[in-house]
Design a protein around this motif. Structure first.
Motif, PDB file in Angstrom:
ATOM      1  N   GLY A 189      66.427  70.142  27.735  1.00 16.24           N
ATOM      2  CA  GLY A 189      66.312  69.934  26.301  1.00 16.24           C
ATOM      3  C   GLY A 189      67.584  69.368  25.696  1.00 16.24           C
ATOM      4  N   LEU A 190      68.638  69.246  26.509  1.00 22.54           N
ATOM      5  CA  LEU A 190      69.896  68.667  26.050  1.00 22.54           C
ATOM      6  C   LEU A 190      69.852  67.154  26.200  1.00 22.54           C
ATOM      7  CD1 LEU A 190      72.416  71.121  27.773  1.00 22.54           C
ATOM      8  CD2 LEU A 190      71.613  71.187  25.402  1.00 22.54           C
ATOM      9  N   GLU A 191      70.514  66.457  25.297  1.00 21.96           N
ATOM     10  CA  GLU A 191      70.650  65.008  25.375  1.00 21.96           C
ATOM     11  C   GLU A 191      72.120  64.694  25.653  1.00 21.96           C
ATOM     12  OE1 GLU A 191      68.381  62.258  24.381  1.00 21.96           O
ATOM     13  OE2 GLU A 191      66.765  63.689  24.730  1.00 21.96           O
ATOM     14  N   VAL A 192      72.383  63.950  26.723  1.00 22.97           N
ATOM     15  CA  VAL A 192      73.760  63.631  27.091  1.00 22.97           C
ATOM     16  C   VAL A 192      74.006  62.133  26.989  1.00 22.97           C
ATOM     17  CG1 VAL A 192      74.041  65.624  28.610  1.00 22.97           C
ATOM     18  CG2 VAL A 192      73.181  63.469  29.562  1.00 22.97           C
ATOM     19  N   SER A 193      75.250  61.780  26.718  1.00 19.81           N
ATOM     20  CA  SER A 193      75.638  60.371  26.674  1.00 19.81           C
ATOM     21  C   SER A 193      75.561  59.777  28.070  1.00 19.81           C
ATOM     22  CB  SER A 193      77.045  60.238  26.106  1.00 19.81           C
ATOM     23  OG  SER A 193      77.956  61.105  26.755  1.00 19.81           O
ATOM     24  N   ARG A 194      75.318  58.472  28.127  1.00 19.93           N
ATOM     25  CA  ARG A 194      75.263  57.781  29.422  1.00 19.93           C
ATOM     26  C   ARG A 194      76.618  57.788  30.115  1.00 19.93           C
ATOM     27  NH1 ARG A 194      70.485  56.263  31.859  1.00 19.93           N
ATOM     28  NH2 ARG A 194      71.512  54.420  32.690  1.00 19.93           N
TER      29      ARG A 194
ATOM     30  N   VAL B  29      80.866  59.896  23.288  1.00 20.83           N
ATOM     31  CA  VAL B  29      80.684  60.681  24.512  1.00 20.83           C
ATOM     32  C   VAL B  29      80.489  62.147  24.127  1.00 20.83           C
ATOM     33  CG1 VAL B  29      81.776  61.493  26.641  1.00 20.83           C
ATOM     34  CG2 VAL B  29      82.014  59.101  25.945  1.00 20.83           C
ATOM     35  N   ASN B  30      79.452  62.770  24.646  1.00 18.00           N
ATOM     36  CA  ASN B  30      79.221  64.189  24.340  1.00 18.00           C
ATOM     37  C   ASN B  30      79.075  65.030  25.606  1.00 18.00           C
ATOM     38  OD1 ASN B  30      76.661  63.615  25.337  1.00 18.00           O
ATOM     39  ND2 ASN B  30      75.576  64.682  23.692  1.00 18.00           N
ATOM     40  N   PHE B  31      79.637  64.535  26.708  1.00 15.17           N
ATOM     41  CA  PHE B  31      79.445  65.169  28.018  1.00 15.17           C
ATOM     42  C   PHE B  31      80.772  65.130  28.752  1.00 15.17           C
ATOM     43  CE2 PHE B  31      76.413  64.913  31.987  1.00 15.17           C
ATOM     44  CZ  PHE B  31      76.604  66.259  32.220  1.00 15.17           C
ATOM     45  N   MET B  32      81.264  66.287  29.181  1.00 14.03           N
ATOM     46  CA  MET B  32      82.548  66.367  29.875  1.00 14.03           C
ATOM     47  C   MET B  32      82.387  67.232  31.129  1.00 14.03           C
ATOM     48  SD  MET B  32      86.249  67.771  28.448  1.00 14.03           S
ATOM     49  CE  MET B  32      85.811  67.181  26.824  1.00 14.03           C
TER      50      MET B  32
ATOM     51  N   ASP C 178      80.480  69.930  19.687  1.00 13.79           N
ATOM     52  CA  ASP C 178      80.295  68.475  19.706  1.00 13.79           C
ATOM     53  C   ASP C 178      79.981  67.916  21.090  1.00 13.79           C
ATOM     54  OD1 ASP C 178      80.913  68.546  17.033  1.00 13.79           O
ATOM     55  OD2 ASP C 178      82.929  67.699  17.251  1.00 13.79           O
ATOM     56  N   PHE C 179      80.151  68.725  22.135  1.00 11.00           N
ATOM     57  CA  PHE C 179      79.937  68.178  23.469  1.00 11.00           C
ATOM     58  C   PHE C 179      79.378  69.217  24.435  1.00 11.00           C
ATOM     59  CE2 PHE C 179      84.238  69.820  23.414  1.00 11.00           C
ATOM     60  CZ  PHE C 179      84.436  70.369  24.662  1.00 11.00           C
ATOM     61  N   ILE C 180      78.787  68.694  25.496  1.00 11.77           N
ATOM     62  CA  ILE C 180      78.215  69.507  26.567  1.00 11.77           C
ATOM     63  C   ILE C 180      79.264  69.611  27.657  1.00 11.77           C
ATOM     64  CG2 ILE C 180      76.427  69.495  28.358  1.00 11.77           C
ATOM     65  CD1 ILE C 180      74.732  67.967  26.103  1.00 11.77           C
ATOM     66  N   LEU C 181      79.650  70.822  27.976  1.00  9.97           N
ATOM     67  CA  LEU C 181      80.736  71.075  28.922  1.00  9.97           C
ATOM     68  C   LEU C 181      80.171  71.545  30.263  1.00  9.97           C
ATOM     69  CD1 LEU C 181      83.772  71.322  29.525  1.00  9.97           C
ATOM     70  CD2 LEU C 181      83.709  73.602  28.505  1.00  9.97           C
TER      71      LEU C 181
ATOM     72  N   THR D 298      86.437  79.339  26.063  1.00 14.24           N
ATOM     73  CA  THR D 298      85.149  79.165  25.395  1.00 14.24           C
ATOM     74  C   THR D 298      84.249  80.330  25.763  1.00 14.24           C
ATOM     75  OG1 THR D 298      83.300  77.632  25.046  1.00 14.24           O
ATOM     76  CG2 THR D 298      84.133  77.812  27.291  1.00 14.24           C
ATOM     77  N   ASP D 299      83.194  80.518  24.982  1.00  7.99           N
ATOM     78  CA  ASP D 299      82.265  81.625  25.223  1.00  7.99           C
ATOM     79  C   ASP D 299      81.121  81.254  26.152  1.00  7.99           C
ATOM     80  OD1 ASP D 299      83.713  83.283  23.490  1.00  7.99           O
ATOM     81  OD2 ASP D 299      82.589  82.578  21.736  1.00  7.99           O
ATOM     82  N   TYR D 300      80.928  79.957  26.349  1.00  3.95           N
ATOM     83  CA  TYR D 300      79.791  79.554  27.179  1.00  3.95           C
ATOM     84  C   TYR D 300      80.068  78.219  27.858  1.00  3.95           C
ATOM     85  CZ  TYR D 300      78.632  76.247  23.446  1.00  3.95           C
ATOM     86  OH  TYR D 300      78.676  75.222  22.534  1.00  3.95           O
ATOM     87  N   ILE D 301      79.396  78.009  28.975  1.00  4.95           N
ATOM     88  CA  ILE D 301      79.427  76.755  29.729  1.00  4.95           C
ATOM     89  C   ILE D 301      78.012  76.191  29.687  1.00  4.95           C
ATOM     90  CG2 ILE D 301      79.692  75.759  32.034  1.00  4.95           C
ATOM     91  CD1 ILE D 301      81.690  78.194  32.530  1.00  4.95           C
ATOM     92  N   ASP D 302      77.888  74.924  29.314  1.00  7.21           N
ATOM     93  CA  ASP D 302      76.556  74.333  29.183  1.00  7.21           C
ATOM     94  C   ASP D 302      75.892  74.088  30.527  1.00  7.21           C
ATOM     95  OD1 ASP D 302      76.378  73.712  26.174  1.00  7.21           O
ATOM     96  OD2 ASP D 302      78.315  72.861  26.727  1.00  7.21           O
TER      97      ASP D 302
END
Length: 350
Positions: free
Chosen positions: A10-15, A44-47, A82-85, A121-125
């Protein structure tokens, strides 16, 4: 910037996924801050990171990259959303990481807690298994005979996978991770994890991170096809073949501060005479089509059917800007034809 689904999460990530493994050895905190802010400001929203980074992996460099990201997050807490980690637990074989032991459910729970502390951080995506407990045909072991699959105890591996899934489920229920993925695994590995998840109602693999580039296309077509039909996001790492495809290592060159000037685990297995010939021809194609060699390689990777998000790493902001620009480029039919001619001539150069 284009965005695509990360499997069934359900997550959308940058290419584009921002890789970080040089932060802590080749890059400073200031360098990392600059890269993070540029990437986020440009869509970019993915690291992606890992507990064993920075590289080359040593006892001293272990955890440094996560700590650098955590330092940035401690000063920018409002930007966490702001980003998915993504990060990873190291597999077996590194004596300074859990004495080189296998991944287990218990190890997952302990490693997640340690990563959360370093990342502040409290969570990892997305929490990934960096490589499996069994030996797989990765890291230059993809030629016939390098791995003996008949020596693997399938049932024992399945038992270990189930234990790992139970550890991941505990972390998800505790809110510490949201999803999990694989890395440096195979089609059988993906499907066995999915089978066990379905059978035991446990978390499902969302993604797989494997090496993929113009010099290393072994996942095409079979593993990539499997990912498409099983809704498993395919995340290429090393799309520049550890820098080979930039041409900076041609004729034995080792630019000061570059990755190949550092000690490399398992040797520089991408440094072969055939690589030299292939890269020389790719440079000619890039020049013909008015692109840098890095942009040619990245634009090609991005357009491969089945690729979700390509992981890019840079040791300077200039490199990051050059690389990110590739994802706004469209390869012409002529360019694709020229690339394919080289690929057919050098399909497996290392």
């Amino acid at each position: 910037m284009k965005y695509v689904p990360l499997g069934r999460t359900g997550l959308e990530v940058s290419r584009v996924c921002l890789g970080t493994m040089t932060w802590g050895t080749q890059n400073t905190q200031a360098d990392a801050d600059e890269q993070i802010e540029y990437a986020l400001d440009n869509g970019v929203n993915f690291m992606d990171t890992a507990e064993m980074y920075s590289v080359p992996p040593t006892k001293e460099s272990y955890g440094k990259t996560e700590t650098i990201i955590g330092d940035w997050l401690s000063r920018q807490p409002s930007r966490r959303q702001d980003f998915i980690l993504a990060t990873k637990i190291a597999g077996p074989g590194m004596s300074h990481v859990r004495d080189g032991s296998n991944i287990s459910g218990k190890a997952v729970i302990e490693a997640v807690d340690a990563s959360l502390k370093r990342l502040q951080t409290d969570y990892i995506d997305l929490y990934q298994l960096h490589w499996p407990n069994r030996t797989t045909p990765h890291f230059s072991k993809h030629f016939p005979g390098a791995v003996r699959f008949t020596n693997v105890d399938r049932d024992e591996q399945s038992i270990q996978m189930l234990d790992i899934l139970q550890g991941l489920e505990a972390c998800i229920k505790a809110g510490k991770i949201r999803h999990f993925g694989l890395s440096n695994d195979t089609t059988w590995g993906i499907n066995e994890f999915i089978r066990l998840s379905d059978k035991h109602n446990l978390p499902r693999a969302a993604s797989i991170q494997n090496e993929f580039s113009l010099l290393h296309t072994k996942d095409w077509p079979y593993l990539v096809e499997n990912c498409i039909h099983e809704d498993v996001a395919y995340l290429p790492w090393s799309p520049l073949a550890a820098g080979s495809l930039t041409g900076k290592y041609l004729n034995g060159a080792r630019p000061e501060g570059s990755r190949w000037t550092y000690a490399q685990r398992n040797g520089l297995f991408r440094d072969t005479p055939l690589v030299e010939k292939a890269v020389t021809q790719y440079l000619e194609v890039a020049a013909k089509h008015n692109m840098t060699p890095a942009q040619l390689a990245l634009a090609w990777c991005d357009q491969v059917d089945g690729v979700t998000s390509t992981i890019i790493g840079a040791t300077s902001l200039a490199q990051l800007k050059e690389d990110m620009a590739a994802f706004d480029m469209v390869l012409s039919e002529e360019a694709l034809s020229d690339i394919m001619a080289v690929l057919k001539e050098y399909p497996v150069p290392f």
